[in-house]
Design a protein around this motif. Structure first.
Motif, PDB file in Angstrom:
ATOM      1  N   GLY A  49      37.207  35.454  25.153  1.00 45.07           N
ATOM      2  CA  GLY A  49      35.832  35.227  25.587  1.00 45.07           C
ATOM      3  C   GLY A  49      35.501  35.870  26.920  1.00 45.07           C
ATOM      4  O   GLY A  49      34.399  35.712  27.424  1.00 45.07           O
ATOM      5  N   GLN A  50      36.480  36.602  27.499  1.00 48.47           N
ATOM      6  CA  GLN A  50      36.201  37.324  28.744  1.00 48.47           C
ATOM      7  C   GLN A  50      36.118  38.817  28.451  1.00 48.47           C
ATOM      8  O   GLN A  50      36.514  39.285  27.393  1.00 48.47           O
ATOM      9  CB  GLN A  50      37.298  37.053  29.787  1.00 48.47           C
ATOM     10  CG  GLN A  50      37.336  35.586  30.219  1.00 48.47           C
ATOM     11  CD  GLN A  50      38.383  35.303  31.282  1.00 48.47           C
ATOM     12  OE1 GLN A  50      39.375  36.025  31.420  1.00 48.47           O
ATOM     13  NE2 GLN A  50      38.169  34.230  32.037  1.00 48.47           N
ATOM     14  N   LYS A  51      35.588  39.555  29.449  1.00 49.90           N
ATOM     15  CA  LYS A  51      35.419  40.985  29.293  1.00 49.90           C
ATOM     16  C   LYS A  51      35.903  41.646  30.578  1.00 49.90           C
ATOM     17  O   LYS A  51      35.484  41.235  31.672  1.00 49.90           O
ATOM     18  CB  LYS A  51      33.934  41.277  29.067  1.00 49.90           C
ATOM     19  CG  LYS A  51      33.617  42.636  28.534  1.00 49.90           C
ATOM     20  CD  LYS A  51      32.158  42.649  28.064  1.00 49.90           C
ATOM     21  CE  LYS A  51      31.795  43.855  27.232  1.00 49.90           C
ATOM     22  NZ  LYS A  51      32.003  45.134  27.824  1.00 49.90           N
ATOM     23  N   ARG A  83      43.798  39.644  22.404  1.00 52.17           N
ATOM     24  CA  ARG A  83      43.587  41.063  22.101  1.00 52.17           C
ATOM     25  C   ARG A  83      42.516  41.632  23.027  1.00 52.17           C
ATOM     26  O   ARG A  83      41.433  41.052  23.148  1.00 52.17           O
ATOM     27  CB  ARG A  83      43.159  41.230  20.649  1.00 52.17           C
ATOM     28  CG  ARG A  83      42.789  42.683  20.314  1.00 52.17           C
ATOM     29  CD  ARG A  83      42.610  42.921  18.838  1.00 52.17           C
ATOM     30  NE  ARG A  83      41.531  42.098  18.292  1.00 52.17           N
ATOM     31  CZ  ARG A  83      41.313  41.934  16.989  1.00 52.17           C
ATOM     32  NH1 ARG A  83      42.099  42.530  16.110  1.00 52.17           N
ATOM     33  NH2 ARG A  83      40.328  41.174  16.569  1.00 52.17           N
ATOM     34  N   GLU A 111      36.560  43.797  25.795  1.00 49.28           N
ATOM     35  CA  GLU A 111      36.372  42.429  25.331  1.00 49.28           C
ATOM     36  C   GLU A 111      37.701  41.815  24.902  1.00 49.28           C
ATOM     37  O   GLU A 111      38.494  42.468  24.228  1.00 49.28           O
ATOM     38  CB  GLU A 111      35.379  42.398  24.163  1.00 49.28           C
ATOM     39  CG  GLU A 111      34.046  41.815  24.582  1.00 49.28           C
ATOM     40  CD  GLU A 111      33.030  41.787  23.460  1.00 49.28           C
ATOM     41  OE1 GLU A 111      33.335  41.199  22.407  1.00 49.28           O
ATOM     42  OE2 GLU A 111      31.936  42.351  23.666  1.00 49.28           O
TER      43      GLU A 111
END
Lengths: 446, 341
Positions: A332-334, A434, A440
């Motif tokens: 959920g992070q980028k 991943r 992302e």
């Protein structure tokens, strides 16, 4: 690749973005729609000025440097303006959250700690995860009592006054719900580390060693095998704890991180059972009974039993074995773009201290040792960090903990070979994140 | 291995330590009275130590169940709108063998009776914690009765059965999963042996390329709200923006909600939700129903204080006589305003 969006904006012709969009970018970063809007606005501006972004206003500078800010040009607020301080008003993103659909009523439910943005090893008390079976209560400390009975030479009743006069210890320990990561046994089910691993917190607890109270009550040494801990709330939570453990490092705690326990965490008294799943850390603790066999309570018979592939339920599973997770970058992070990235995470073991953490960037083929930050304490969270330069290519991040007993955190395959996928509790498998080419990060299993 | 000498020293230290302790702790703590012990020492063990004498029939239990339990657990104990089902998925064969066969087949539908090995557990738990919103309100005989009814629903006892401190012993030998537990694992003992054995390999640890076997399906990406709002808007990373999805209602409700605090403080939200039916009707539906009524607020106030059934169905709402006038008013006013989120 996304660079710092503000830096990107700054290089463009002045005022080509409307303030609304600019604010939205500052708070939320760039997404596709915003990027399109900028490209449009930018194109128009560039056409008009016949200039490139780079050429515009060479020494305009960062407005937050060049122009005075409100906070540097006004008188601040007085002391004790907030007698009990709270986080900055900008810190609203990190909050305890429920996982939608996990439970149907909020008093028999869980809220997860936002591990994705926490630092170090201590959980701020207001962000400590919650698990209640019958809602939380705010107990009047002047009316709270602790009783010790059962196989004891002299049963006792203590008030909070009594307990707080006794010799105390302060120790840092993690608490993890036995059902942490439960949703992920068979497949990926939730997007972020808050929901995969957030039934996890770590605090400094202060209180009386349970052994001191058991001695004071003259417990019957050879006969005593188990203690039952009981809570004062509506659920009257009860759990059995082995006497060896009760005499080892269990604490009857009233303090947490320098203040009294929060009501959600058992104010004014809870049991701290280092290394053991959270359900045994009975909140609003009101009674300890010494017995010669385990008690078969509801949460030892109907729940917190681990279903094995042969159809048997493992009963009295307690220890939280070695486990670790990367908290940034995580699901959920980028990433901000290729280049340097500090990989950071948490490791813990219910059996001892963490000996080492290794990090893999290729899905477990090759591993590099991470740095452990001090303190590295038994049965406490340990923070690890690992330098990394991302080349912009997709990759698979993992962390793997080893504890002082030599136990190495298992892979999903190893865990499922022994326990199948239906056991609900005690999932300590290696987590994979991943990273795709856009930066992302998503939750995956190999 | 600890040496003999070490052990002697340790023992001496313990003895001295505890002798000192008692001397030091003068004036701290006291002995409980018999009535205090009786009030608090209510646990019942699998060998039935702690079980008080009493009795209750299936028929008596059915009445208690309908009035005090069915709203959350369903008429037959098989509902799942508040909690996982208590009854179901056990067979006559399970009762005979003492192992629930469906657990071996994966246990995809686990009710309370598929798991519970000791009948004492249910007696103890109902006594200490049920009904959920009114724990410890049942008498000993009522606990026997309502448990007799549950046992009958699970086909463990016949409809004319009377459960007593005597007959419960035979019931134990018919519990469907009585032999379904194992303690053969290393997660209880301080020095227990782990059951997995990974090694800390550092180089070329995999035979081939790692394959992703599971990822979140696209349709589930919004299940936990906008992840951008769950990460700081500055720092090393950003949260991924997920659709225009609102954050899950439950997540940030407390921060901005118009919900009167009395609703959570008094357990109303255990049975009610704002927009959907739970055990009781949705508050939005209640608001709609009485929107035209001049005396809506005073009517609702009396309904909240007195409880009862019949307006929305046969499930009763418990009375709340202890609620302060201010709390009731904050709730009824909010409903009259249309129950805004």
């Amino acid at each position: 690749m996304d660079r710092d969006p503000r830096a990107q904006v700054r290089k463009a012709p002045e005022n080509f973005l409307d303030p609304e969009l600019l604010r939205s970018i500052r708070t939320r970063g760039l997404n596709e729609q915003r990027r399109r809007l900028i490209r449009g606005a930018f194109g128009a501006a560039v056409g008009a000025l016949a200039a490139t972004a780079r050429a515009a206003e060479p020494d305009a500078g960062d407005p937050d440097i060049v122009n005075p800010t409100p906070w540097s040009t006004t008188l601040g607020k007085p002391v004790a303006f907030k007698p009990y301080g709270e986080p900055s008003r900008y810190e609203v993103a990190l909050a305890r959250r429920q996982s939608p659909g996990l439970t149907s009523v909020a008093q028999a439910s869980v809220s997860f700690a936002p591990l994705q943005g926490m630092f170090g090893i201590i959980t701020p008390s207001g962000l400590h995860f919650e698990r209640h079976h019958q809602g939380w209560v705010d107990v009047d400390p002047s009316r709270h009592r602790l009783m010790i009975n059962g196989l004891v030479g002299r049963p006792r009743v203590y008030t909070m006054d009594d307990l707080m006069r006794l010799p105390s210890v302060s120790r840092i320990h993690f608490i993890e719900c036995g059902a942490n990561t439960a949703m992920e046994w068979a497949n990926v089910a939730v997007p972020t580390v808050q929901y995969t691993h957030g039934m996890l917190s770590c605090s400094e607890f202060t209180g009386v060693p349970l052994s001191v109270l058991l001695d004071d009550a003259k417990f019957e040494r050879p006969k005593a095998k188990v203690v039952l801990a009981e809570g004062a709330d509506g659920s009257g939570m009860t759990r059995s704890i082995a006497i060896e453990r009760a005499l080892d490092d269990v604490i009857v705690a009233y303090g947490m991180n320098g203040e009294m326990l929060r009501p959600e965490n058992g104010y004014p008294l809870r049991l701290v059972v280092p290394g053991v799943q959270g359900v045994s850390w009975v909140k609003w603790l009101r009674r300890i009974e010494v017995g010669d066999q385990p008690y078969g309570t509801k949460d030892e018979v109907a729940h917190y039993v681990d279903l094995m592939p042969d159809g048997l339920l493992r009963q009295y599973t307690s220890i939280q074995e070695a486990k670790s997770v990367i908290t940034t970058p995580s699901g959920g992070q980028k990433l901000m773009g290729p280049g340097f990235c500090n990989v950071t995470g948490l490791a813990w073991s219910g059996r001892d201290a963490i000996k080492g953490v290794d990090v893999s960037f290729d899905g477990g083929r090759n591993w590099r040792p991470a740095r452990l930050e001090t303190p590295v304490l038994p049965k406490a969270l340990t923070r690890f960090n690992c330098d990394w330069t991302w080349d912009g290519k997709p990759c698979l991040l993992q962390s793997r903990a080893t504890d002082k007993t030599g136990f190495v955190q298992p892979t999903y395959r190893q865990l499922r070979e022994v326990r199948g996928t239906r056991s609900i509790y005690h999932n300590n498998a290696i987590q994979t994140w991943r990273v795709d080419a856009s930066g992302e990060v998503t939750n995956v299993q190999l | 291995m600890k040496s003999g000498l070490h052990r002697v020293c340790l023992l001496a230290m313990l003895l001295i330590g505890s002798a000192d302790a008692r001397a030091e702790f003068g004036g701290i703590g006291r002995a409980p009275t018999a009535s205090e012990l009786q009030a608090w020492d209510i646990d019942v063990r699998p060998d039935f130590i702690g079980l008080p004498a009493g009795k209750g029939s299936v028929a008596e239990g059915e009445t208690i169940w309908a009035q005090q339990c069915a709203s959350c657990h369903g008429d037959f104990g098989d509902a799942n709108h508040v909690f996982t089902p208590l009854i179901g998925n056990t067979t006559a064969d399970d009762i005979r063998t003492g192992r629930v066969a469906s657990l071996k087949a994966g246990g995809s539908y686990r009710t309370t009776f598929t798991k519970v090995s000791s009948i004492s557990t249910l007696w103890d738990y109902i006594r200490r914690a049920m009904p959920w919103d009114r724990p410890r309100s049942l008498s000993v005989d009522q606990v026997y009765a309502v448990l007799a009814y549950l046992l009958n629903l699970a086909d463990v006892v016949p409809a004319d059965f009377v459960l007593t401190e005597q007959s419960i012993v035979q019931v134990q030998s018919r519990m469907p999963n009585r032999d379904g537990m194992t303690r053969d694992h290393g997660l209880w003992d301080v020095k227990g042996r782990p059951d997995t054995r990974n090694t800390a390999c550092m180089r070329n640890c995999l035979p081939g390329d790692p394959q992703v076997s599971s990822a979140l399906p696209a349709h589930a990406s919004g299940s936990h709200g906008d992840l951008a709002s769950q990460n700081r808007p500055f720092g090393a990373v950003r949260g991924t923006q997920v659709g225009a999805a609102a954050t899950p209602a439950s997540a940030d409700a407390s921060a901005t909600s118009a919900l009167p605090s009395a609703l959570n403080a008094n357990g109303c939200m255990a049975c009610h939700a704002v927009d959907s039916k739970l055990v009781g009707p949705a508050f939005a539906e209640i608001a709609k129903k009485y929107s035209g009524r001049a005396d809506a607020e005073s009517y609702l106030a009396s309904r909240i204080r007195d409880g009862g059934s019949g307006v929305w169905g046969s499930v009763p709402m418990p009375p709340f006589p202890q609620l302060s006038a201010d709390s009731v008013k904050s709730i009824t006013k909010w409903i009259a305003q249309g129950a805004p989120r």
